[in-house]
Enzyme design. Structure first.
Site, PDB file in Angstrom:
ATOM      1  N   ASN A  24     -10.982  -1.170   4.635  1.00  0.00           N
ATOM      2  CA  ASN A  24      -9.723  -1.122   3.884  1.00  0.00           C
ATOM      3  C   ASN A  24      -9.965  -0.229   2.669  1.00  0.00           C
ATOM      4  O   ASN A  24     -10.599  -0.640   1.696  1.00  0.00           O
ATOM      5  CB  ASN A  24      -9.358  -2.552   3.465  1.00  0.00           C
ATOM      6  N   ARG A  65      -7.343  -0.317   7.879  1.00  0.00           N
ATOM      7  CA  ARG A  65      -6.026  -0.727   7.388  1.00  0.00           C
ATOM      8  C   ARG A  65      -5.332   0.525   6.859  1.00  0.00           C
ATOM      9  O   ARG A  65      -5.889   1.264   6.050  1.00  0.00           O
ATOM     10  CB  ARG A  65      -6.192  -1.732   6.249  1.00  0.00           C
ATOM     11  N   HIS A  82       2.678  -5.679   4.193  1.00  0.00           N
ATOM     12  CA  HIS A  82       1.961  -6.934   4.472  1.00  0.00           C
ATOM     13  C   HIS A  82       2.130  -7.331   5.939  1.00  0.00           C
ATOM     14  O   HIS A  82       1.975  -8.501   6.302  1.00  0.00           O
ATOM     15  CB  HIS A  82       2.514  -8.128   3.648  1.00  0.00           C
ATOM     16  N   ARG A 103       4.945  -5.613 -10.323  1.00  0.00           N
ATOM     17  CA  ARG A 103       6.080  -4.852  -9.755  1.00  0.00           C
ATOM     18  C   ARG A 103       7.390  -5.581 -10.000  1.00  0.00           C
ATOM     19  O   ARG A 103       7.455  -6.807  -9.898  1.00  0.00           O
ATOM     20  CB  ARG A 103       5.903  -4.668  -8.241  1.00  0.00           C
ATOM     21  N   GLU A 121      -6.064 -10.809   7.285  1.00  0.00           N
ATOM     22  CA  GLU A 121      -5.656  -9.491   7.774  1.00  0.00           C
ATOM     23  C   GLU A 121      -6.822  -8.777   8.450  1.00  0.00           C
ATOM     24  O   GLU A 121      -6.641  -8.074   9.442  1.00  0.00           O
ATOM     25  CB  GLU A 121      -5.136  -8.649   6.595  1.00  0.00           C
TER      26      GLU A 121
END
Ligand code: AMP
Length: 395
Positions: A7, A90, A179, A240, A383
């Site tokens: 990742n 990823r 996601h 965010r 993940e």
């Protein structure tokens, strides 16, 4: 069969090796501060911790260090890179061109490059990681697993924005969602726990962490999700803003003279619960400050919770019937307070939480009462395992 999962961020690279015979993690590591002073690699397996501090000017160097560390005589877990069957990566944005995990070839790299326009921080780093692996291990298969892929089943009335259609045609400007690998894992694991097939369930998957998103999953497929063109849309997050009236942005640009890039920075890095509280983007800090009477920390938490409820309610109506709600992510897995606040007083809608069962952190647990019509659970997301499984399947 051993699979390496990578990742890659702009200045970091996380990695894990899975032994797919029993899906165990053989080793995991992190390369930090790539291209920045103070760079280092940290690798762990069992009680062994291996740290290498040296200048890491680029991703090629970082990948070479990872390959050396996993083969290290004292701290490594493999003797030769030949033991790794394939590498799963990823990748943030596959746009509307790639709806499934795929073996990387030139065409796939071109798509990742094309969608740098919507993932300017992540897609270039993801590509650098892929190309560094291609150089370091020529001939080894690399697989891309996209954060956007699971959401490609959304229908147009959900993914289109209410702006002139020509911008969709010209730029593919629309909601994509992120996601996705986590929401897919949660969907599959929830079905396993319920001893049903994913296609026999409607699930709301709630991933709450530094970045947060919800998905409404109908009969195993994503119908709706809260993130959008980029991971900025939807919930209020650590830093965010989530949804806001677009006029607030143009107002600030006019009044403060912000450029588009400055506005982007403000909405992505200086907003959310950090911007509101002025304290921290970490929910643990906010919960602590709120307990001591800090009003803005409390306001940030209240706003975060309200926004989550708004999406939960909306997805319950959009799905029509809901069987399960599944919580994951650093906050979703570890904060009984957040889960309790989001789901209190919803008996009328078929949700009853058992406070004792809800008092759990970081483990799989059904937290609803036996007579709750909707089963609510916590499932630590994984993940990396999902990426490893896809990689194994594709080779
Ligand atoms: P993630 O992005 O999924 O790694 O989640 C990270 C966030 O989870 C952190 O910023 C914290 O705000 C939150 N978090 C982790 N542990 C806890 C906890 N025990 N209580 C409340 N929030 C937590």
């Amino acid at each position: 069969m051993k699979i390496l999962v990578i990742n890659c961020g702009s200045s970091s690279l996380k990695y894990q090796i899975f032994d797919m015979d029993d899906e165990s993690v053989l080793v995991q590591g992190l390369v930090e501060r790539i291209g920045i002073e103070g760079s280092r690699l940290t690798q762990k397996h069992g009680d062994d911790k291996y740290v290498v501090e040296e200048e890491i000017p680029n991703h090629d160097h970082a990948v070479k260090m990872v390959f050396d560390a996993i083969q290290d005589k004292e701290h490594g877990v493999i003797e030769s890179i030949d033991e790794i069957q394939a590498i799963g990566h990823r990748v943030l944005h596959g746009g509307d061109k790639l709806s499934e995990s795929t073996i990387i070839d030139q065409k796939v790299k071109d798509v990742i490059r094309e969608f740098i326009k919507f993932g300017p921080l992540h897609n270039p780093a993801n590509l650098m990681g892929i190309e560094a692996c291609e150089k370091a291990a020529p001939g080894k298969k690399n697989i891309a697993v996209f954060d956007t892929a699971f959401h490609q089943t959304m229908p147009p009335e959900i993914y289109m924005y209410g702006i002139p259609y020509k911008f969709y045609e010209k730029y593919r400007l629309r909601k994509y969602g992120f996601h996705g690998t986590s929401h897919r894992y949660l969907t599959l694991r929830t079905a396993e726990i319920m001893e049903k097939k994913p296609e026999d369930l409607n699930i709301i998957t709630v991933h709450l962490g530094n970045g947060s998103s919800l998905s409404g999953v109908k009969e195993g497929k994503c119908l709706v999700t809260s993130m959008g063109l980029t991971p900025l849309e939807g919930l209020i997050m650590g830093t965010r803003s989530g949804d806001l009236d677009p006029s607030a942005m143009t107002f600030l640009m006019n009044e403060e003279g912000y450029t588009a890039d400055e506005m982007n920075e403000l909405l992505n890095k200086e907003s959310g619960v950090l911007g509101i509280s002025g304290i921290s983007s970490d929910f643990r800090d906010l919960e602590e400050a709120a307990k001591k009477g800090n009003e803005r920390a409390q306001l940030a938490l209240d706003m975060f919770n309200y926004r989550c409820k708004r999406f939960l309610g909306s997805y319950m109506i959009t799905l029509g019937h809901v069987d399960c709600i599944t919580f994951a992510g650093g906050l979703g897995e570890n904060s009984p307070e957040t889960r309790a606040t989001l789901l209190e007083n919803l008996e009328e809608y078929g949700i009853k939480i058992d406070p004792e069962k809800n008092n759990c952190r970081g483990k799989e647990q059904i937290i609803s009462t036996d007579d709750s019509r909707i089963t609510v659970m916590v499932v630590p997301t994984n993940e990396e395992l999902m990426i490893a499984r896809d990689t194994m399947e594709l080779i």
